[in-house]
Scaffold this motif. Structure first.
Motif, PDB file in Angstrom:
ATOM      1  N   THR A 122       0.826  -1.196   0.000  1.00 53.84           N
ATOM      2  CA  THR A 122       0.000   0.000   0.000  1.00 53.84           C
ATOM      3  C   THR A 122       0.867   1.255   0.000  1.00 53.84           C
ATOM      4  O   THR A 122       0.538   2.253  -0.641  1.00 53.84           O
ATOM      5  CB  THR A 122      -0.917  -0.006   1.232  1.00 53.84           C
ATOM      6  N   ILE A 170       1.919   3.037  -3.317  1.00 53.90           N
ATOM      7  CA  ILE A 170       0.904   3.575  -4.224  1.00 53.90           C
ATOM      8  C   ILE A 170       1.209   4.995  -4.727  1.00 53.90           C
ATOM      9  O   ILE A 170       1.051   5.264  -5.922  1.00 53.90           O
ATOM     10  CB  ILE A 170      -0.505   3.473  -3.584  1.00 53.90           C
ATOM     11  N   ASP A 224      -0.899  -3.718  -4.063  1.00 53.38           N
ATOM     12  CA  ASP A 224      -0.737  -4.564  -2.866  1.00 53.38           C
ATOM     13  C   ASP A 224      -0.772  -6.052  -3.202  1.00 53.38           C
ATOM     14  O   ASP A 224      -1.479  -6.828  -2.573  1.00 53.38           O
ATOM     15  CB  ASP A 224      -1.828  -4.219  -1.827  1.00 53.38           C
ATOM     16  N   ASP A 278     -10.321  -7.698  -1.203  1.00 52.12           N
ATOM     17  CA  ASP A 278      -9.692  -6.716  -2.093  1.00 52.12           C
ATOM     18  C   ASP A 278     -10.264  -5.326  -1.815  1.00 52.12           C
ATOM     19  O   ASP A 278     -11.403  -5.029  -2.127  1.00 52.12           O
ATOM     20  CB  ASP A 278      -9.935  -7.116  -3.559  1.00 52.12           C
ATOM     21  N   ASP A 316      -8.776  -2.639  -3.052  1.00 50.88           N
ATOM     22  CA  ASP A 316      -8.110  -1.868  -4.089  1.00 50.88           C
ATOM     23  C   ASP A 316      -6.710  -1.442  -3.653  1.00 50.88           C
ATOM     24  O   ASP A 316      -5.718  -1.927  -4.183  1.00 50.88           O
ATOM     25  CB  ASP A 316      -8.936  -0.627  -4.501  1.00 50.88           C
ATOM     26  N   TYR A 317      -6.612  -0.549  -2.652  1.00 48.14           N
ATOM     27  CA  TYR A 317      -5.298  -0.099  -2.170  1.00 48.14           C
ATOM     28  C   TYR A 317      -4.636  -1.157  -1.285  1.00 48.14           C
ATOM     29  O   TYR A 317      -3.468  -1.032  -0.902  1.00 48.14           O
ATOM     30  CB  TYR A 317      -5.436   1.218  -1.385  1.00 48.14           C
ATOM     31  N   ALA A 318      -5.364  -2.175  -0.915  1.00 51.17           N
ATOM     32  CA  ALA A 318      -4.813  -3.235  -0.079  1.00 51.17           C
ATOM     33  C   ALA A 318      -5.570  -4.525  -0.348  1.00 51.17           C
ATOM     34  O   ALA A 318      -6.778  -4.522  -0.566  1.00 51.17           O
ATOM     35  CB  ALA A 318      -4.911  -2.870   1.403  1.00 51.17           C
ATOM     36  N   LYS A 319      -4.821  -5.639  -0.347  1.00 52.63           N
ATOM     37  CA  LYS A 319      -5.449  -6.964  -0.477  1.00 52.63           C
ATOM     38  C   LYS A 319      -5.195  -7.687   0.848  1.00 52.63           C
ATOM     39  O   LYS A 319      -4.056  -8.082   1.118  1.00 52.63           O
ATOM     40  CB  LYS A 319      -4.799  -7.766  -1.618  1.00 52.63           C
ATOM     41  N   LEU A 320      -6.232  -7.840   1.657  1.00 48.21           N
ATOM     42  CA  LEU A 320      -6.058  -8.398   3.000  1.00 48.21           C
ATOM     43  C   LEU A 320      -5.993  -9.916   2.951  1.00 48.21           C
ATOM     44  O   LEU A 320      -6.941 -10.587   2.545  1.00 48.21           O
ATOM     45  CB  LEU A 320      -7.191  -7.929   3.906  1.00 48.21           C
ATOM     46  N   PHE A 330       1.172  -3.056   8.815  1.00 49.12           N
ATOM     47  CA  PHE A 330       2.248  -2.079   8.897  1.00 49.12           C
ATOM     48  C   PHE A 330       1.598  -0.706   8.731  1.00 49.12           C
ATOM     49  O   PHE A 330       1.155  -0.347   7.639  1.00 49.12           O
ATOM     50  CB  PHE A 330       3.262  -2.392   7.771  1.00 49.12           C
ATOM     51  N   GLU A 340       2.627   2.470   9.075  1.00 49.87           N
ATOM     52  CA  GLU A 340       3.380   3.702   8.789  1.00 49.87           C
ATOM     53  C   GLU A 340       2.881   4.508   7.588  1.00 49.87           C
ATOM     54  O   GLU A 340       2.754   5.713   7.658  1.00 49.87           O
ATOM     55  CB  GLU A 340       4.863   3.372   8.617  1.00 49.87           C
ATOM     56  N   CYS A 341       2.606   3.881   6.480  1.00 51.76           N
ATOM     57  CA  CYS A 341       2.250   4.650   5.276  1.00 51.76           C
ATOM     58  C   CYS A 341       0.747   4.649   5.016  1.00 51.76           C
ATOM     59  O   CYS A 341       0.331   4.875   3.877  1.00 51.76           O
ATOM     60  CB  CYS A 341       2.978   4.091   4.067  1.00 51.76           C
ATOM     61  N   LYS A 342      -0.052   4.358   6.007  1.00 42.98           N
ATOM     62  CA  LYS A 342      -1.485   4.258   5.750  1.00 42.98           C
ATOM     63  C   LYS A 342      -2.236   5.436   6.361  1.00 42.98           C
ATOM     64  O   LYS A 342      -1.879   5.950   7.413  1.00 42.98           O
ATOM     65  CB  LYS A 342      -2.029   2.933   6.292  1.00 42.98           C
ATOM     66  N   GLN A 348      -7.847   4.326   5.824  1.00 42.68           N
ATOM     67  CA  GLN A 348      -7.431   2.993   5.398  1.00 42.68           C
ATOM     68  C   GLN A 348      -7.299   2.058   6.595  1.00 42.68           C
ATOM     69  O   GLN A 348      -7.768   0.915   6.566  1.00 42.68           O
ATOM     70  CB  GLN A 348      -6.094   3.065   4.649  1.00 42.68           C
TER      71      GLN A 348
END
Lengths: 224, 224, 224, 224, 224, 224, 224, 224
Positions: free
Chosen positions: A100, A103, A125, D7, D9-13, D28, D30-32, D36
């Motif tokens: 992520t 992006i 991702d 899904d 989009d910005y992440a696939k869990l 993680f 840090e960049c979320k 999100q």
């Protein structure tokens, strides 16, 4: 020769590039003052060219917006676009990220490739920690003309993708990671050293360069 | 305290380690003269201990062979072993390499893990360029207690393996590669920066260290 | 799945790649014994596939020649080729070097691109110290589908070429240079950091990778 | 295959990981964005899984707290945990730091190892400047199944500990130090180059990775 | 001023140093021809000064031996000494090495410190892998005026020694080690970054410099 | 345009440079075969130009000598010169080295500066360990138009010289030194970072470049 | 053994050091909370020991001042001292800086050396750009027992000083400089690589370490 | 000797430089307090000398302005000048930048060269991406005595310029660029490694040094 560019003293605008290389010059916004950016955008606008600005801060975008109401700012990608001639988008560029956090760099690539005339399809991702996410998309990715793979940390995703497709892979290292990633150096080295064929690499966080090259290849394949 | 080691002036042989850490001291042969090696092997032999020499050149092995006819030299692994007490091998360590060029480092790991009491099963040349080779073996690898993954170039294999198994992965970078691999630095950084959990790393080309740690974990799991 | 590769223990030959990626696996000769090379070449030959060996020493070539009389060894490029099915060469890859010392790396790229099915046209020693030599050839270079630019020292040639053409540029740094070139690191950084669009980069001295990617792009453009 | 992950989009869990690797995916942070993170936590919560977030800022924790009142934030470790199924803690992981400044990294390791099911016992500020502090604790440390050693500056503590115990040592370099520590590079190199057997290393400041691997080894030894 | 040195064109011999700094200039042999060395030794000999040559190859020593029968060559230390005035050795410098491979560097320090007038007592192979070997000697080491500690690999021994003594510690990194030791860089960084007080560091493999500084401190303490 | 250079395929000889930049192209011999060198020298000779070859091995010099009896080879400088038009030497370039080991690099500078038309006066082995040797010569050095300062190890001499003169200083780092000099990197950094004004720097061991630039400045000052 | 230190969980205070090494433990303030610092100072104060805190911010100093009214904070040096037993200052340490920007590091050395019992005499801004400033002071500097030389940029001053004195030189690189000084790395390499004898080096900006070692040597020379 | 500089304790002002090196000492403002700067400017002003301050922040300039109303601050160049004796500007220095972002560094060079007595003519934003902009100016550039070329990113412009002119080229790398430019390291290496003759290099972002050296060469050529 002087009519090939506009001389603003602090900048020489390469208006000839459109003829010479088939596209306008991109404006790297990072080290420019608002006053300079407005002047540069004005000149290109007067030439009737489309404009792409990269590495633009929110403040810069706002300053430009006040003068050019029709610009589009993508805050995530940090790009500004001002479109005067419609862009025909052809072919297909696949755009993958490992995580992520990668992006924003991917979005810069996306905005760039679209600006210069490519259709882009993104897959975010799908990193190697859960490789089934990649396998799930691989058939779709294979249909593109070229694939951009963006990854931070150890940057292994481009190698994996390249081993599974038969299209050119453009690898983009990002500065996302823990201590010894050294702001993207580790990912850059990984990509440069890949033992899998078909990978070429661009600079750390340089989504613009990846988007530009991917577009160039994509359009050539489409016969443009 | 002096009875805990033998003082040869240029070397202090840690004969107490067998009691303290459960195994003999390993002899790092690289910077030693033949005369020194023979003396050191004699002392350990007199203590009735098994001996493992690493980084041994062919010349060194020959010099030792003349004195100790029962040593075994693995030229690929560059190890010398002298076995006086039978070693019971327990559990299972899986040992993978990305390429053929990584095999000497893997063999050092294999000889070490076996010397200290582990069964080892090896899977060579299953790198990411043809990832189906790895998938073909993955079920078998999962059955081990711990897996060592040896790789040069961009060193991405440990990340892929770690994403597919639930056992500890010990990553070993090798100095195999083209220019910007910087003699293994690139692979080392890749492994240290892996975004996949469950990986720990040892020094470039240090098969010995990987074999030692893998054995230690394997034996603990086996209750030894 | 096992029928997709031949398992030689020390090597798993990816005979399936021809179907999966459209071409045979290349044999990286550097860390292999003569015995291993002969066995590997035999297996691929039995599959009826063309074979490309890279980083092959003269000694290795001679050993293979004794068994396979029809191999071709390019000593400068250090490549071995064994052709069983005729290769149709299409399109055009332009191949430039900055200096004479960069030619061996360029030749590896040439042999690779030709092996996988591209026509190659070379322009050697057209570096920036005498830039008129480049200008003299630039019209011809522009006609290619893709251009490989090989350079050592400060590695500036790819940037210059990219500023003058509208085709993808693949930059190859070489280890040729004085002290602070650090065996190609300086040239690599130059290429990765280029402010000119349209450049992607491969590893130091990695003519093979450049040839492979250039061929891939060239053939896609030619509709193959 | 698509039901194995969610899904966004910005992440696939990777909700399948629980089955595949025996534990949930870690977030993680840090960049979320807060948005999100809330979405991701919701999805995992809906799956009934426990959640571990790392590198979470105070602001992120507060945003999550407003939605999920039952999360626990450890400000020093920068971890967020949301527990839905009770965790059985088994065995013992010893956790040492050289100095007081290394504690935040150690705490991340502690929270991680506990989250995945290990008992942890910590020994802080026992660095080599006053080595009697270590000797005082060494008997206790030896009773653990595995020991994590966290150190900045020159990072020598893991070597000393490894010389005194017979359990696996996981070394964690930290970015604490003066000028030439280069944000942890010096400590990382020290640990990677240790001449003492039984040490493997993780990334600079990566307490999470150390905690994860230590837990994995500890649980295997406990037969889990 | 010209009478303060002898001008040989390719070398200006600093014969005045004896008065200015209390000792003769040392001859760094590495980049000198046999002819140059013989000429330089002759000039210093004519001045009646003692001579110390460092980094001398066996071939150089033999060439000098033919002219100056009374020189002493220590092959391990790679030093040549020619003594014309008896040297009074005072005080005590302790000299430790971590391993056997570090001995050549230590011997250069020993020859240097003795040449300039110090008694030296050496303790070899007392590295941290078996720390009881150090503890066994520590009382003796504490009696010296200054201690030189020579170590390769991770170079942790100086830190340990400094934590146990109250005399100045001069740390010497060596180029002995595996891959990521980077020819002594890792050990150098370790020593420079030590969190233990009382350590100063010299260049990689620079036994001469350590011996010189240790002697200087030792003699000052002895009131010389 | 093609008549401006001779095209030998592997080399494009820039015979136009004499008109364009006032001097012939220099031949970098290092990566060329004897056959190539002979052909290149022949072509330039036919143009009536003087020729300077740098980085020439003894073997290369011998091969050329057999064809061109009138070449001059300076083994220390590794330069080959073939003089067809007499060179008028003007002005004065001062040339200093810190040590004896730096002389080969200085000699390359000397041969180059003389070849292009400068008088050179050399001052060797006047490094900072015995600074009175420098002071003794400084009045003489001040009379030159420009001074080249060549130094290895810590490379401090250029800073000292620049603090004492009012002429441009060209600094040349050499690869002479102990471990952490990293083949001249340390000296290069020292020179680049000098806090004394008036210093510019060239590549490690690049006597040629220093000689070329010094000559260029010297001749301009002399009005040539 | 436990009575040798006070266990605060997050810190183990080495109160025994006074007996073992002749001085109190120094408190490295950088990574500690105000609460921790107050607790640590209290404990040491209760032991009746003098206390030295380094790398203390203004905020930390203020927090401590509220509790311990008798502390002294040197803002330039960033040191805090709390004196309970009078310190007898003996001998003499000379303390030089190359520039004005190096003074904060020098002041940390000064405060440290005085705290542990040395007289210090400082000579600031005597760098090599105007070397007569150094010569003017050199006679005075020679009278000290040991000299600390602090320098940023290219860090050449220690070499010059060492060439002019016959006392031990402790070199301290600082992070002051332009781009390629890399925050002190250039100066560090210069000092480590000095070709002048009698120099040992400490970490970048580590005035504390220099002051500690200088004091140790100075006091031994004074027979303390 | 003491009358050659003014001793302010924290700074020794080299008032003698005017006689010794023909110009005043420059004041590096970066690490100085306002109080120090005012005192230093006062002293030099009292000597009747012109003053140049570099790396001056806006705040520093304002503080000085309050005391010395006649100073001139160039915010872009970050220079302060105080002129008491008129400066005669002679000859011509050409000053080029590759991009707009490099202008601040160029302006520092401009202010410096003018301060010390050179006429400067600037050519900004003529980088290699649109090389016709350079060609358009090259005839004019050739008329200067010396040319400064300032470039970030890959820093290739100095090589191109040097290939087209016959005057000394002083190359200045800047810290402008994407990830792997490493704050100017890439550009520095490019310039140092240039295969084109006639280039010497200064530190990253060091416009001052380039301006100083260019002025020195320019004035010598003009016979000053």
């Amino acid at each position: 020769m002087q009519d090939k560019y506009i001389d603003l003293d602090y900048a020489k605008l390469d208006i000839d590039r459109y003829k010479r290389r088939g596209c306008s010059e991109t404006v790297f916004c990072e080290c420019k003052t608002n006053k300079q950016l407005i002047e540069i955008f004005s000149e290109f606008k007067n030439q009737g060219q489309n404009i792409l600005g990269t590495r633009a801060s929110k403040t810069q975008a706002q300053a430009l917006k006040e003068v050019f109401s029709d610009i589009f700012y993508d805050e995530c990608a940090r790009t500004i676009t001002l479109i005067q001639k419609e862009i025909e988008k052809v072919g297909e560029v696949a755009l993958c990220t490992a995580g992520t956090g990668d992006i924003p760099v991917a979005q810069e690539a996306l905005r760039t490739a679209e600006f210069f005339g490519s259709r882009v399809k993104s897959y975010y991702d799908i990193g190697i920690a859960g490789i089934h996410r990649l396998f799930d998309k691989i058939e779709e990715i294979r249909k593109a003309n070229v694939v951009i793979v963006v990854a931070g940390f150890e940057g292994a995703l481009p190698s994996i993708v390249a081993g599974l497709v038969d299209i050119p892979v453009i690898a983009v290292p990002t500065s996302i990671g823990y201590g010894a990633s050294f702001q993207g150096l580790s990912a850059l080295l990984t990509m440069i050293n890949s033992c899998v064929e078909g990978i070429t690499t661009v600079n750390i966080d340089n989504g613009f360069s990846a988007g530009y090259s991917a577009n160039q290849i994509n359009r050539k394949i489409e016969g443009k």
